[in-house]
Design a protein around this motif. Structure first.
Motif, PDB file in Angstrom:
ATOM      1  N   ALA A 185      59.253 -29.336 129.480  1.00 11.62           N
ATOM      2  CA  ALA A 185      58.175 -28.643 129.854  1.00 11.62           C
ATOM      3  C   ALA A 185      58.696 -27.631 131.128  1.00 11.62           C
ATOM      4  CB  ALA A 185      57.367 -29.728 130.426  1.00 11.62           C
ATOM      5  N   GLY A 186      58.199 -26.547 131.076  1.00 11.56           N
ATOM      6  CA  GLY A 186      58.405 -25.685 132.263  1.00 11.56           C
ATOM      7  C   GLY A 186      59.659 -24.699 132.121  1.00 11.56           C
ATOM      8  N   GLU A 187      60.415 -25.079 131.062  1.00 15.71           N
ATOM      9  CA  GLU A 187      61.770 -24.433 130.798  1.00 15.71           C
ATOM     10  C   GLU A 187      61.703 -23.108 130.002  1.00 15.71           C
ATOM     11  OE1 GLU A 187      66.282 -25.885 129.012  1.00 15.71           O
ATOM     12  OE2 GLU A 187      64.455 -26.839 128.367  1.00 15.71           O
ATOM     13  N   LEU A 188      62.383 -22.021 130.336  1.00 17.25           N
ATOM     14  CA  LEU A 188      62.216 -20.786 129.796  1.00 17.25           C
ATOM     15  C   LEU A 188      63.453 -20.592 128.840  1.00 17.25           C
ATOM     16  CD1 LEU A 188      60.794 -18.081 129.538  1.00 17.25           C
ATOM     17  CD2 LEU A 188      62.475 -17.358 131.423  1.00 17.25           C
ATOM     18  N   VAL A 189      63.216 -20.301 127.692  1.00 15.83           N
ATOM     19  CA  VAL A 189      64.111 -20.278 126.733  1.00 15.83           C
ATOM     20  C   VAL A 189      64.314 -18.923 125.880  1.00 15.83           C
ATOM     21  CG1 VAL A 189      65.159 -21.226 124.211  1.00 15.83           C
ATOM     22  CG2 VAL A 189      64.068 -22.682 126.068  1.00 15.83           C
ATOM     23  N   SER A 190      65.073 -18.233 125.540  1.00 14.63           N
ATOM     24  CA  SER A 190      65.150 -17.037 124.775  1.00 14.63           C
ATOM     25  C   SER A 190      65.932 -17.204 123.477  1.00 14.63           C
ATOM     26  CB  SER A 190      65.962 -16.056 125.561  1.00 14.63           C
ATOM     27  OG  SER A 190      65.380 -15.580 126.861  1.00 14.63           O
ATOM     28  N   LEU A 191      65.540 -16.758 122.509  1.00 15.72           N
ATOM     29  CA  LEU A 191      66.216 -16.792 121.273  1.00 15.72           C
ATOM     30  C   LEU A 191      66.837 -15.423 121.103  1.00 15.72           C
ATOM     31  CD1 LEU A 191      63.539 -18.423 118.934  1.00 15.72           C
ATOM     32  CD2 LEU A 191      65.593 -19.644 120.353  1.00 15.72           C
ATOM     33  N   LEU A 192      68.193 -15.287 121.031  1.00 16.53           N
ATOM     34  CA  LEU A 192      68.797 -14.251 120.942  1.00 16.53           C
ATOM     35  C   LEU A 192      69.875 -14.223 119.426  1.00 16.53           C
ATOM     36  CD1 LEU A 192      70.258 -14.156 124.487  1.00 16.53           C
ATOM     37  CD2 LEU A 192      68.281 -12.843 123.828  1.00 16.53           C
ATOM     38  N   GLY A 193      69.894 -13.112 119.163  1.00 15.86           N
ATOM     39  CA  GLY A 193      70.845 -13.116 117.823  1.00 15.86           C
ATOM     40  C   GLY A 193      70.614 -11.799 117.134  1.00 15.86           C
ATOM     41  N   SER A 194      71.312 -11.231 116.171  1.00 17.09           N
ATOM     42  CA  SER A 194      71.197 -10.391 115.338  1.00 17.09           C
ATOM     43  C   SER A 194      70.051 -10.182 114.365  1.00 17.09           C
ATOM     44  CB  SER A 194      72.614 -10.071 114.422  1.00 17.09           C
ATOM     45  OG  SER A 194      72.512 -11.279 113.656  1.00 17.09           O
ATOM     46  N   SER A 195      69.600  -9.041 113.900  1.00 16.81           N
ATOM     47  CA  SER A 195      68.625  -8.697 112.911  1.00 16.81           C
ATOM     48  C   SER A 195      68.762  -9.857 111.774  1.00 16.81           C
ATOM     49  CB  SER A 195      68.176  -7.571 112.616  1.00 16.81           C
ATOM     50  OG  SER A 195      67.374  -7.125 111.709  1.00 16.81           O
ATOM     51  N   GLY A 196      67.682 -10.566 111.458  1.00 15.20           N
ATOM     52  CA  GLY A 196      67.938 -11.446 110.314  1.00 15.20           C
ATOM     53  C   GLY A 196      68.326 -12.685 110.615  1.00 15.20           C
ATOM     54  N   CYS A 197      68.828 -13.098 111.739  1.00 13.07           N
ATOM     55  CA  CYS A 197      69.117 -14.544 111.971  1.00 13.07           C
ATOM     56  C   CYS A 197      68.226 -15.685 112.061  1.00 13.07           C
ATOM     57  CB  CYS A 197      70.263 -14.393 113.238  1.00 13.07           C
ATOM     58  SG  CYS A 197      69.189 -14.436 114.602  1.00 13.07           S
ATOM     59  N   GLY A 198      66.956 -15.247 112.007  1.00 15.54           N
ATOM     60  CA  GLY A 198      66.111 -16.350 112.059  1.00 15.54           C
ATOM     61  C   GLY A 198      65.216 -16.474 113.308  1.00 15.54           C
ATOM     62  N   LYS A 199      65.053 -15.586 114.275  1.00 18.07           N
ATOM     63  CA  LYS A 199      64.546 -15.834 115.626  1.00 18.07           C
ATOM     64  C   LYS A 199      63.147 -15.688 115.334  1.00 18.07           C
ATOM     65  CE  LYS A 199      66.131 -11.872 117.015  1.00 18.07           C
ATOM     66  NZ  LYS A 199      66.982 -11.465 116.126  1.00 18.07           N
ATOM     67  N   THR A 200      62.615 -14.669 114.603  1.00 20.53           N
ATOM     68  CA  THR A 200      61.047 -14.421 114.291  1.00 20.53           C
ATOM     69  C   THR A 200      60.565 -15.766 113.521  1.00 20.53           C
ATOM     70  OG1 THR A 200      61.179 -12.160 114.594  1.00 20.53           O
ATOM     71  CG2 THR A 200      59.473 -13.101 113.288  1.00 20.53           C
ATOM     72  N   THR A 201      61.470 -16.159 112.267  1.00 18.14           N
ATOM     73  CA  THR A 201      60.975 -17.200 111.617  1.00 18.14           C
ATOM     74  C   THR A 201      60.923 -18.434 112.314  1.00 18.14           C
ATOM     75  OG1 THR A 201      62.162 -16.219 109.639  1.00 18.14           O
ATOM     76  CG2 THR A 201      61.844 -18.269 109.555  1.00 18.14           C
ATOM     77  N   THR A 202      61.769 -18.828 113.236  1.00 19.49           N
ATOM     78  CA  THR A 202      61.659 -19.931 114.017  1.00 19.49           C
ATOM     79  C   THR A 202      60.383 -19.882 114.734  1.00 19.49           C
ATOM     80  OG1 THR A 202      64.004 -20.248 114.388  1.00 19.49           O
ATOM     81  CG2 THR A 202      62.759 -21.233 115.844  1.00 19.49           C
ATOM     82  N   LEU A 203      60.023 -18.730 115.424  1.00 19.61           N
ATOM     83  CA  LEU A 203      58.588 -18.599 116.064  1.00 19.61           C
ATOM     84  C   LEU A 203      57.531 -18.916 115.154  1.00 19.61           C
ATOM     85  CD1 LEU A 203      59.676 -15.842 118.531  1.00 19.61           C
ATOM     86  CD2 LEU A 203      59.552 -18.156 118.940  1.00 19.61           C
ATOM     87  N   ARG A 204      57.433 -18.206 114.088  1.00 18.52           N
ATOM     88  CA  ARG A 204      56.407 -18.329 113.033  1.00 18.52           C
ATOM     89  C   ARG A 204      56.170 -19.632 112.602  1.00 18.52           C
ATOM     90  NH1 ARG A 204      56.243 -12.743 109.516  1.00 18.52           N
ATOM     91  NH2 ARG A 204      56.092 -11.260 111.541  1.00 18.52           N
ATOM     92  N   LEU A 205      57.301 -20.564 112.384  1.00 18.73           N
ATOM     93  CA  LEU A 205      57.428 -21.706 111.992  1.00 18.73           C
ATOM     94  C   LEU A 205      56.513 -22.780 113.026  1.00 18.73           C
ATOM     95  CD1 LEU A 205      60.839 -22.099 110.514  1.00 18.73           C
ATOM     96  CD2 LEU A 205      58.828 -22.634 109.198  1.00 18.73           C
ATOM     97  N   VAL A 206      57.145 -22.413 114.524  1.00 24.96           N
ATOM     98  CA  VAL A 206      56.613 -23.182 115.553  1.00 24.96           C
ATOM     99  C   VAL A 206      54.934 -23.075 115.766  1.00 24.96           C
ATOM    100  CG1 VAL A 206      56.558 -23.406 118.008  1.00 24.96           C
ATOM    101  CG2 VAL A 206      58.676 -23.447 116.819  1.00 24.96           C
ATOM    102  N   ALA A 207      54.585 -21.657 115.333  1.00 25.38           N
ATOM    103  CA  ALA A 207      53.020 -21.141 115.715  1.00 25.38           C
ATOM    104  C   ALA A 207      52.342 -21.782 114.349  1.00 25.38           C
ATOM    105  CB  ALA A 207      53.160 -19.820 115.771  1.00 25.38           C
ATOM    106  N   GLY A 208      53.092 -22.107 113.257  1.00 28.49           N
ATOM    107  CA  GLY A 208      52.258 -22.258 112.042  1.00 28.49           C
ATOM    108  C   GLY A 208      52.001 -21.496 110.969  1.00 28.49           C
ATOM    109  N   PHE A 209      52.414 -20.270 111.430  1.00 29.82           N
ATOM    110  CA  PHE A 209      52.378 -19.022 110.366  1.00 29.82           C
ATOM    111  C   PHE A 209      53.067 -19.100 108.908  1.00 29.82           C
ATOM    112  CE2 PHE A 209      51.389 -16.529 114.316  1.00 29.82           C
ATOM    113  CZ  PHE A 209      49.982 -17.012 114.370  1.00 29.82           C
TER     114      PHE A 209
END
Length: 131
Positions: A29-53
């Motif tokens: 709680a309160g921690e700030l995290v950045s997902l960094l990586g090359s295109s196609g490594c799964g950053k957006t997929t991870t966020l979409r999974l967490v959001a339920g999309f």
């Protein structure tokens, strides 16, 4: 209330292509995290999974003690703003930030107060009236 996000052994596929394999991360709680990586490594997929999309192939997503893994997006109480074309161009910055609160039925004064607090928190309050 102290709530943390926990991702346990999360895997996801697009068809036969594995995009994530056994991703595990805990965010306090309160921690700030950045997902960094090359295109196609799964950053957006991870966020979409967490959001339920998207639904994971395997693994768990928890917010505090609440298992979100199979909940639909509208039941998760999580927001996600995409990088491109995510804002409504006809709304002000303040109205864009308050949009989700409006969808939840909060009164206009409550929406404005909460949205402005978030803009102040990230240093964007001076831009509240800009489209």
């Amino acid at each position: 209330m102290t709530v943390s996000l926990t991702i346990e052994n999360l895997s996801a596929h697009y068809g036969t292509t594995q995009v994530l394999k056994d991703l595990s991360i805990s965010v306090a709680a309160g921690e700030l995290v950045s997902l960094l990586g090359s295109s196609g490594c799964g950053k957006t997929t991870t966020l979409r999974l967490v959001a339920g999309f998207l639904q994971p192939t395997s693994g768990r997503i928890r917010l505090g003690d609440r298992d979100l893994t199979t909940l639909p997006a509208h039941a998760r109480d999580i927001g996600l703003v995409f990088q491109n074309y995510a804002l409504f161009p006809h709304l002000t910055v303040l109205d864009n930030v308050a949009f989700g609160l409006k969808q939840r039925g909060l009164s206009k004064p409550d929406r404005a107060k909460r949205a402005m607090a978030m803009l102040e928190r990230v240093g964007l309050a001076p831009l509240a009236d800009r489209l």
